[in-house]
Design a protein around this motif. Structure first.
Motif, PDB file in Angstrom:
ATOM      1  N   GLY A 139      18.588  40.561 -44.831  1.00  7.38           N
ATOM      2  CA  GLY A 139      18.791  41.736 -46.176  1.00  7.38           C
ATOM      3  C   GLY A 139      17.054  42.563 -46.364  1.00  7.38           C
ATOM      4  O   GLY A 139      17.623  43.684 -46.850  1.00  7.38           O
ATOM      5  N   LEU A 140      16.989  41.080 -46.761  1.00  8.60           N
ATOM      6  CA  LEU A 140      15.524  41.757 -47.676  1.00  8.60           C
ATOM      7  C   LEU A 140      14.342  42.251 -46.699  1.00  8.60           C
ATOM      8  O   LEU A 140      13.234  43.054 -47.493  1.00  8.60           O
ATOM      9  CB  LEU A 140      14.669  40.601 -48.375  1.00  8.60           C
ATOM     10  CG  LEU A 140      15.254  39.721 -49.536  1.00  8.60           C
ATOM     11  CD1 LEU A 140      15.102  38.830 -49.952  1.00  8.60           C
ATOM     12  CD2 LEU A 140      15.870  40.519 -50.980  1.00  8.60           C
ATOM     13  N   VAL A 165      26.505  45.157 -54.942  1.00  8.10           N
ATOM     14  CA  VAL A 165      25.503  45.963 -55.522  1.00  8.10           C
ATOM     15  C   VAL A 165      24.146  46.746 -55.273  1.00  8.10           C
ATOM     16  O   VAL A 165      23.963  46.691 -54.643  1.00  8.10           O
ATOM     17  CB  VAL A 165      24.300  44.627 -55.958  1.00  8.10           C
ATOM     18  CG1 VAL A 165      22.617  44.754 -56.938  1.00  8.10           C
ATOM     19  CG2 VAL A 165      24.443  42.528 -55.956  1.00  8.10           C
ATOM     20  N   ILE A 166      24.634  47.731 -55.965  1.00  2.55           N
ATOM     21  CA  ILE A 166      23.593  49.197 -55.736  1.00  2.55           C
ATOM     22  C   ILE A 166      22.959  48.966 -56.831  1.00  2.55           C
ATOM     23  O   ILE A 166      22.423  49.004 -57.675  1.00  2.55           O
ATOM     24  CB  ILE A 166      24.510  50.420 -55.939  1.00  2.55           C
ATOM     25  CG1 ILE A 166      25.833  49.872 -55.530  1.00  2.55           C
ATOM     26  CG2 ILE A 166      23.904  51.989 -56.005  1.00  2.55           C
ATOM     27  CD1 ILE A 166      25.479  49.890 -53.720  1.00  2.55           C
ATOM     28  N   ALA A 208      27.676  38.773 -51.806  1.00  4.07           N
ATOM     29  CA  ALA A 208      27.293  39.791 -51.870  1.00  4.07           C
ATOM     30  C   ALA A 208      26.516  40.455 -50.879  1.00  4.07           C
ATOM     31  O   ALA A 208      25.844  39.639 -50.825  1.00  4.07           O
ATOM     32  CB  ALA A 208      26.320  40.233 -53.524  1.00  4.07           C
ATOM     33  N   ASN A 209      26.109  41.478 -51.062  1.00 12.18           N
ATOM     34  CA  ASN A 209      24.569  41.675 -50.252  1.00 12.18           C
ATOM     35  C   ASN A 209      23.437  42.088 -50.671  1.00 12.18           C
ATOM     36  O   ASN A 209      23.508  41.129 -51.476  1.00 12.18           O
ATOM     37  CB  ASN A 209      25.323  43.708 -50.185  1.00 12.18           C
ATOM     38  CG  ASN A 209      24.800  44.266 -51.228  1.00 12.18           C
ATOM     39  OD1 ASN A 209      25.962  44.147 -52.478  1.00 12.18           O
ATOM     40  ND2 ASN A 209      24.205  44.831 -51.012  1.00 12.18           N
ATOM     41  N   HIS A 210      22.196  41.362 -50.061  1.00  8.52           N
ATOM     42  CA  HIS A 210      21.333  40.749 -50.405  1.00  8.52           C
ATOM     43  C   HIS A 210      20.558  42.525 -49.648  1.00  8.52           C
ATOM     44  O   HIS A 210      20.514  42.694 -48.710  1.00  8.52           O
ATOM     45  CB  HIS A 210      20.737  40.279 -49.795  1.00  8.52           C
ATOM     46  CG  HIS A 210      19.870  39.134 -50.423  1.00  8.52           C
ATOM     47  ND1 HIS A 210      19.864  39.081 -51.964  1.00  8.52           N
ATOM     48  CD2 HIS A 210      19.289  37.865 -49.818  1.00  8.52           C
ATOM     49  CE1 HIS A 210      18.931  38.351 -51.714  1.00  8.52           C
ATOM     50  NE2 HIS A 210      18.459  37.425 -51.068  1.00  8.52           N
ATOM     51  N   SER A 211      19.827  43.068 -50.783  1.00  6.52           N
ATOM     52  CA  SER A 211      19.084  43.541 -50.567  1.00  6.52           C
ATOM     53  C   SER A 211      17.273  44.212 -51.521  1.00  6.52           C
ATOM     54  O   SER A 211      17.452  43.525 -52.572  1.00  6.52           O
ATOM     55  CB  SER A 211      19.418  45.059 -50.799  1.00  6.52           C
ATOM     56  OG  SER A 211      20.267  45.556 -52.255  1.00  6.52           O
ATOM     57  N   TYR A 232      21.400  50.210 -47.780  1.00  9.38           N
ATOM     58  CA  TYR A 232      22.266  49.542 -47.665  1.00  9.38           C
ATOM     59  C   TYR A 232      23.593  49.611 -46.707  1.00  9.38           C
ATOM     60  O   TYR A 232      24.781  49.711 -46.850  1.00  9.38           O
ATOM     61  CB  TYR A 232      23.352  50.834 -48.853  1.00  9.38           C
ATOM     62  CG  TYR A 232      22.245  51.131 -50.035  1.00  9.38           C
ATOM     63  CD1 TYR A 232      22.977  49.740 -51.051  1.00  9.38           C
ATOM     64  CD2 TYR A 232      21.865  52.519 -50.318  1.00  9.38           C
ATOM     65  CE1 TYR A 232      22.525  49.702 -52.340  1.00  9.38           C
ATOM     66  CE2 TYR A 232      21.483  51.862 -51.798  1.00  9.38           C
ATOM     67  CZ  TYR A 232      21.619  50.789 -52.699  1.00  9.38           C
ATOM     68  OH  TYR A 232      20.979  50.607 -53.959  1.00  9.38           O
ATOM     69  N   ARG A 233      22.967  48.674 -45.389  1.00  9.06           N
ATOM     70  CA  ARG A 233      23.405  48.976 -44.225  1.00  9.06           C
ATOM     71  C   ARG A 233      23.775  47.490 -44.043  1.00  9.06           C
ATOM     72  O   ARG A 233      22.091  47.121 -44.031  1.00  9.06           O
ATOM     73  CB  ARG A 233      22.961  50.492 -42.815  1.00  9.06           C
ATOM     74  CG  ARG A 233      23.093  51.505 -43.239  1.00  9.06           C
ATOM     75  CD  ARG A 233      23.230  51.890 -41.311  1.00  9.06           C
ATOM     76  NE  ARG A 233      22.520  51.420 -41.055  1.00  9.06           N
ATOM     77  CZ  ARG A 233      21.214  53.111 -41.144  1.00  9.06           C
ATOM     78  NH1 ARG A 233      21.299  54.188 -41.675  1.00  9.06           N
ATOM     79  NH2 ARG A 233      20.022  52.697 -40.808  1.00  9.06           N
TER      80      ARG A 233
END
Length: 260
Positions: free
Chosen positions: A138-139, A172-173, A63-66, A147-148
């Motif tokens: 990502g954080l 994950v949005i 997953a993306n991490h943000s 979201y990039r």
């Protein structure tokens, strides 16, 4: 030291340990209830594609991490385990286990210390492992870069190839808006011995969250040579990043506004 004093110290130590365990358990229960409230009422979380999570056999969820502080890891774990009938193991950075309540909660949920194998033993035993290949980078994205995705570290792909495990992309949005990173405080990070100390809201903002599970990417048949395995892992890493970024780009427009 007299025997009575030694006995009193031992009893006092046992009582302190018991009190710590009680407080720790109360803290983890409170954190669990807070996550439920955040997901269901505050973030109004919607999930899609859960049928793409394999019911058995090894799998690597990517997953993306943000968002500042990595709240998305806890939300994602709880959202997916509500659907899964088996544990989801997530390797976590050492920083996670330094916080009293959060560290205990992470251990209780099956988090393991981050190491180069990335849960290979769990995968070879037929388990499912969740990874954020962007890592802390990502954080650390500024809000203008939300979201990039940052480049994925290929370690998860190496592990997937070794275990013959498919990679399941997940987007994950919502985390970017819930805890926007609008700056950093390097001096405070150094003082507290943290990788970074983000400047963000004191409490998560009421962003709308969406978690979407994409179709699994099959792991290639494990090549015989090291060079071929490395090439297969690089290709799988690139495919996974493209799939996650594609899900992110597709899902973002589903929200009328980030806070609807």
């Amino acid at each position: 030291m007299s025997e009575s004093l030694t006995a009193a110290i031992e009893v006092g130590g046992a009582e302190l340990r018991y009190a710590k365990e009680v407080l720790d358990e109360a803290g983890t229960d409170a954190w669990d209830r807070l996550l439920d409230w955040l997901m269901d009422d505050y973030f109004r979380l919607e999930t899609a594609g859960l049928e793409n999570l394999p019911a058995e056999g090894p799998a690597v969820v990517v997953a993306n991490h943000s968002g500042a502080w990595g709240l998305d890891a806890f939300i994602l774990h709880k959202a997916l385990t509500r659907h899964l009938d088996r544990p989801l193991c997530m390797p976590a950075a050492p920083l996670t286990f330094r916080f009293p309540v959060i560290g205990s909660y992470a251990r209780k949920c099956g988090a393991i210390p981050l190491d180069p194998t990335l849960g290979l033993d769990r995968l070879t035993a037929g388990g499912i492992v969740g990874i954020f290949p962007e890592g802390i980078a990502g954080l650390e994205k500024p809000f203008r870069s939300r979201y990039r995705l940052r480049p994925f570290s290929p370690g998860f792909a190496v592990t997937a190839v070794k275990a013959g495990a498919p990679v399941v992309p997940v987007s994950v949005i919502g985390a970017e808006e819930a805890l926007p990173r609008i700056g950093a405080l390097p001096a405070l990070a150094r003082l507290l011995d943290l990788p970074c100390f983000p400047l963000t809201s004191l409490f998560p903002l009421p962003a709308k969250w969406l978690i979407t599970v994409g179709e699994p990417i099959p792991a290639p048949v494990r090549p015989a040579s090291f060079a071929a395995r490395s090439a297969a892992a690089r290709l799988l890493c690139a495919q996974a990043q493209e799939a996650v970024q594609g899900l992110v780009d597709r899902e973002r427009p589903r929200r009328a506004t980030p806070f609807w």
